[in-house]
Design an enzyme around this catalytic site. Structure first.
Site, PDB file in Angstrom:
ATOM      1  N   ALA A  12       1.035  -1.299   0.032  1.00  0.00           N
ATOM      2  CA  ALA A  12      -0.017  -0.015   0.082  1.00  0.00           C
ATOM      3  C   ALA A  12       0.879   1.199  -0.137  1.00  0.00           C
ATOM      4  O   ALA A  12       0.427   2.354  -0.467  1.00  0.00           O
ATOM      5  CB  ALA A  12      -0.813  -0.142   1.140  1.00  0.00           C
ATOM      6  N   GLY A  13       2.137   1.200   0.325  1.00  0.00           N
ATOM      7  CA  GLY A  13       2.899   2.194   0.199  1.00  0.00           C
ATOM      8  C   GLY A  13       2.373   3.322   1.222  1.00  0.00           C
ATOM      9  O   GLY A  13       1.524   3.129   2.260  1.00  0.00           O
ATOM     10  N   PHE A 144      20.961   6.574  -2.907  1.00  0.00           N
ATOM     11  CA  PHE A 144      21.878   7.607  -3.609  1.00  0.00           C
ATOM     12  C   PHE A 144      21.249   8.981  -2.414  1.00  0.00           C
ATOM     13  O   PHE A 144      22.247   9.751  -2.104  1.00  0.00           O
ATOM     14  CB  PHE A 144      21.524   7.910  -4.853  1.00  0.00           C
ATOM     15  CG  PHE A 144      22.528   7.129  -5.952  1.00  0.00           C
ATOM     16  CD1 PHE A 144      22.820   5.748  -5.860  1.00  0.00           C
ATOM     17  CD2 PHE A 144      23.251   8.034  -6.524  1.00  0.00           C
ATOM     18  CE1 PHE A 144      23.828   5.228  -6.453  1.00  0.00           C
ATOM     19  CE2 PHE A 144      24.224   7.315  -7.255  1.00  0.00           C
ATOM     20  CZ  PHE A 144      24.397   6.078  -7.546  1.00  0.00           C
ATOM     21  N   CYS A 194      12.340   4.451   5.329  1.00  0.00           N
ATOM     22  CA  CYS A 194      12.976   3.755   3.977  1.00  0.00           C
ATOM     23  C   CYS A 194      14.325   3.784   3.919  1.00  0.00           C
ATOM     24  O   CYS A 194      15.019   2.715   3.486  1.00  0.00           O
ATOM     25  CB  CYS A 194      12.395   4.733   2.941  1.00  0.00           C
ATOM     26  SG  CYS A 194      10.550   4.537   2.503  1.00  0.00           S
TER      27      CYS A 194
HETATM   28  C1  UDX Z   1      12.201   8.986   0.895  1.00  0.00           C
HETATM   29  C2  UDX Z   1      12.452   9.439  -0.457  1.00  0.00           C
HETATM   30  O1  UDX Z   1      12.700  10.790  -0.668  1.00  0.00           O
HETATM   31  C3  UDX Z   1      11.074   8.876  -1.176  1.00  0.00           C
HETATM   32  O2  UDX Z   1      11.286   9.049  -2.523  1.00  0.00           O
HETATM   33  C4  UDX Z   1      10.826   7.378  -0.819  1.00  0.00           C
HETATM   34  O3  UDX Z   1       9.699   7.011  -1.480  1.00  0.00           O
HETATM   35  C5  UDX Z   1      10.763   7.241   0.621  1.00  0.00           C
HETATM   36  O4  UDX Z   1      11.901   7.591   1.189  1.00  0.00           O
HETATM   37  P1  UDX Z   1      10.961   9.917   3.182  1.00  0.00           P
HETATM   38  O5  UDX Z   1      11.553   8.839   4.099  1.00  0.00           O
HETATM   39  O6  UDX Z   1       9.550  10.427   3.154  1.00  0.00           O
HETATM   40  O7  UDX Z   1      11.251   9.725   1.663  1.00  0.00           O
HETATM   41  O8  UDX Z   1      11.830  11.427   3.599  1.00  0.00           O
HETATM   42  P2  UDX Z   1      12.800  12.321   2.895  1.00  0.00           P
HETATM   43  O9  UDX Z   1      12.197  13.770   2.439  1.00  0.00           O
HETATM   44  O10 UDX Z   1      13.391  11.213   1.664  1.00  0.00           O
HETATM   45  O11 UDX Z   1      13.798  12.599   3.966  1.00  0.00           O
HETATM   46  C6  UDX Z   1      14.568  11.429   4.665  1.00  0.00           C
HETATM   47  C7  UDX Z   1      15.430  11.777   5.726  1.00  0.00           C
HETATM   48  O12 UDX Z   1      16.513  12.527   5.377  1.00  0.00           O
HETATM   49  C8  UDX Z   1      14.707  12.896   6.721  1.00  0.00           C
HETATM   50  O13 UDX Z   1      15.190  12.528   8.071  1.00  0.00           O
HETATM   51  C9  UDX Z   1      15.446  14.269   6.415  1.00  0.00           C
HETATM   52  O14 UDX Z   1      15.160  14.995   7.494  1.00  0.00           O
HETATM   53  C10 UDX Z   1      16.763  13.811   5.884  1.00  0.00           C
HETATM   54  N1  UDX Z   1      17.220  14.716   5.106  1.00  0.00           N
HETATM   55  C11 UDX Z   1      16.655  15.007   3.857  1.00  0.00           C
HETATM   56  C12 UDX Z   1      18.385  15.517   5.476  1.00  0.00           C
HETATM   57  O15 UDX Z   1      18.887  15.329   6.704  1.00  0.00           O
HETATM   58  N2  UDX Z   1      18.886  16.266   4.569  1.00  0.00           N
HETATM   59  C13 UDX Z   1      18.448  16.556   3.420  1.00  0.00           C
HETATM   60  O16 UDX Z   1      19.163  17.458   2.645  1.00  0.00           O
HETATM   61  C14 UDX Z   1      17.332  15.898   2.836  1.00  0.00           C
END
Ligand code: UDX
Length: 388
Positions: A12-13, A144, A194
């Site tokens: 379900a994501g 990445f 994730c």
């Molecule tokens: C991520 C992916 O972005 C998304 O494409 C995938 O489907 C699910 O995993 P999400 O987990 O919702 O999404 O959060 P994301 O916005 O990617 O941030 C992940 C973590 O990295 C957060 O804790 C955020 O605070 C941290 N982060 C992000 C940083 O510390 N610095 C940044 O520049 C970006």
């Protein structure tokens, strides 16, 4: 029509994707058996969840063992939705990825799912690949992204040691179009459901295929993230005259990022765990996270380190506002980048705190010069100490 127009989506994501039927099962094989049981026509099954590479193969074999003479096509269509922006990401995706079999039936199934997406996504943004490329791409995309955060966080440590400013470095390198500006925000560490899971999945895959150097390379992204969280807490303790025992510390933010109440793998929980071990009294405020959720997360992080903390309930207070959390505190740690933390009345907060009033900004979201003007002793990730 050879296949029903019913597309069964496994997983379900965050919001389910454009599914007509969603079967959320933890085990793809059980899920496949359930689909085979209920289907009465040839069916296209779409994997939405992040899965170990080649799951589709196992699913297809289970499905095609059915005794009804039905044909099942399995497609991989990972979603790239991020929390807080999931609906936007779904409506305006940067790309849609569809992997399927390379034979005629596989290509026909791909074409069918492409036609669903074409209702709102331009054709040139729909990428089709073979099954394994699609499954692996999801892991690699998250790896990445996480790698960029760990890379800039490793540089933040160097900045603190040398006097360079990590925000200036992000701006300088991010303006090279080959590098790009996104995911270069240095922080107390990445969290979320994730990144860590997907990298560990990638590490496991590399190890399975005997690619130990590749496994170690990706593992380092997680180790750097752990280092960043630990480094933050150690620095707090060291700046507070080498002890946090009995001190009130205000924790601003518990969610793993702003605009969500999700706490899975949140850096905040790890920082709190280590401060609790130092016998600090934590007063945590988060606009969305409830106390029960915080306690669940604390239990999890404590278990990870095989630590126990009988006084946990007493050492952690949840506060109804940032002002309550900071009242009488020796130090503030900003651990989630909630917008409301940027506009708090910091003079009022300073006046209510014990002195010297320490502020540790794990997200670099507050105006540090203004805080110093008020009298705070400010330490921020990747910034020269006490000056900028
Ligand atoms: C991520 C992916 O972005 C998304 O494409 C995938 O489907 C699910 O995993 P999400 O987990 O919702 O999404 O959060 P994301 O916005 O990617 O941030 C992940 C973590 O990295 C957060 O804790 C955020 O605070 C941290 N982060 C992000 C940083 O510390 N610095 C940044 O520049 C970006």
């Amino acid at each position: 029509d050879e296949y029903t127009m019913k597309i069964v989506c496994m997983g379900a994501g965050y919001v389910g994707g454009p599914t007509m039927a969603v079967i959320a099962e933890n085990c793809p094989h059980l899920c496949a058996r359930q689909i085979a049981k209920v289907c009465t026509k040839n069916t296209i099954v779409v994997e939405k969840s992040t899965v170990p590479v080649r799951t589709a193969d196992a699913v297809r074999r289970v499905l095609n063992c059915n005794d009804k003479g039905l044909d099942f096509q399995v497609l991989s269509n990972p979603e790239f939705l991020a929390e807080g922006t999931a609906i936007d990401d779904l409506e305006k995706p940067s790309r849609v990825l569809i992997g399927g079999g390379e034979d005629e039936a596989g290509q026909a199934a791909i074409a069918k799912l492409v036609s669903v997406y074409q209702n709102w996504v331009p054709a040139e943004q729909i990428i089709t690949t073979n099954l394994w490329s699609s499954e692996l791409s999801k892991l690699v995309a998250n790896a990445f992204l996480a790698q960029r955060v760990s890379s800039i966080n490793s540089i933040s440590a160097l900045c603190e040691a040398t006097g360079a400013n990590v925000s200036e470095i992000s701006r300088a390198i991010g303006s090279d179009p080959r590098i790009g500006p996104k995911f270069l925000q240095s922080s107390v560490g990445f969290g979320g459901s994730c990144f860590q899971k997907d990298i560990l999945n990638l590490v496991y895959l590399c190890e399975t295929f005997g690619l130990d150097e590749c496994a170690e390379y990706w593992h380092q992204v997680i180790k750097m993230n752990d280092y960043q969280k630990e480094r933050f807490t150690k620095n707090m303790v060291s700046k507070m005259f080498n002890t946090a025992t009995g001190k009130k510390v205000a924790i601003l933010g518990f969610a793993f990022k702003k605009d969500t109440g999700d706490t899975r793998e949140t850096a905040s929980a790890f920082v709190c765990r280590d401060l609790v071990q130092e016998r600090a009294n934590l007063h945590v405020y988060d606009p969305q996270v409830k106390r029960e959720q915080m306690m669940v997360e604390f239990d999890y992080t404590l278990n990870l380190s095989t630590k126990t903390e009988p006084d946990l309930e007493k050492l952690i207070t949840t506060s109804p506002s940032a002002y309550d959390a900071c009242d009488g505190a020796h130090a503030i740690a900003v651990l989630t980048e909630w917008d409301e933390f940027k506009t708090l009345d910091y003079q009022r907060i300073y006046d209510s705190m014990a002195k010297p009033a320490f502020l540790f900004d794990g997200r670099n979201i507050i105006d540090h010069a203004a805080l110093r003007e008020i009298g705070f002793e400010v330490y921020a990730i990747g910034k020269p100490w006490n000056k900028e």
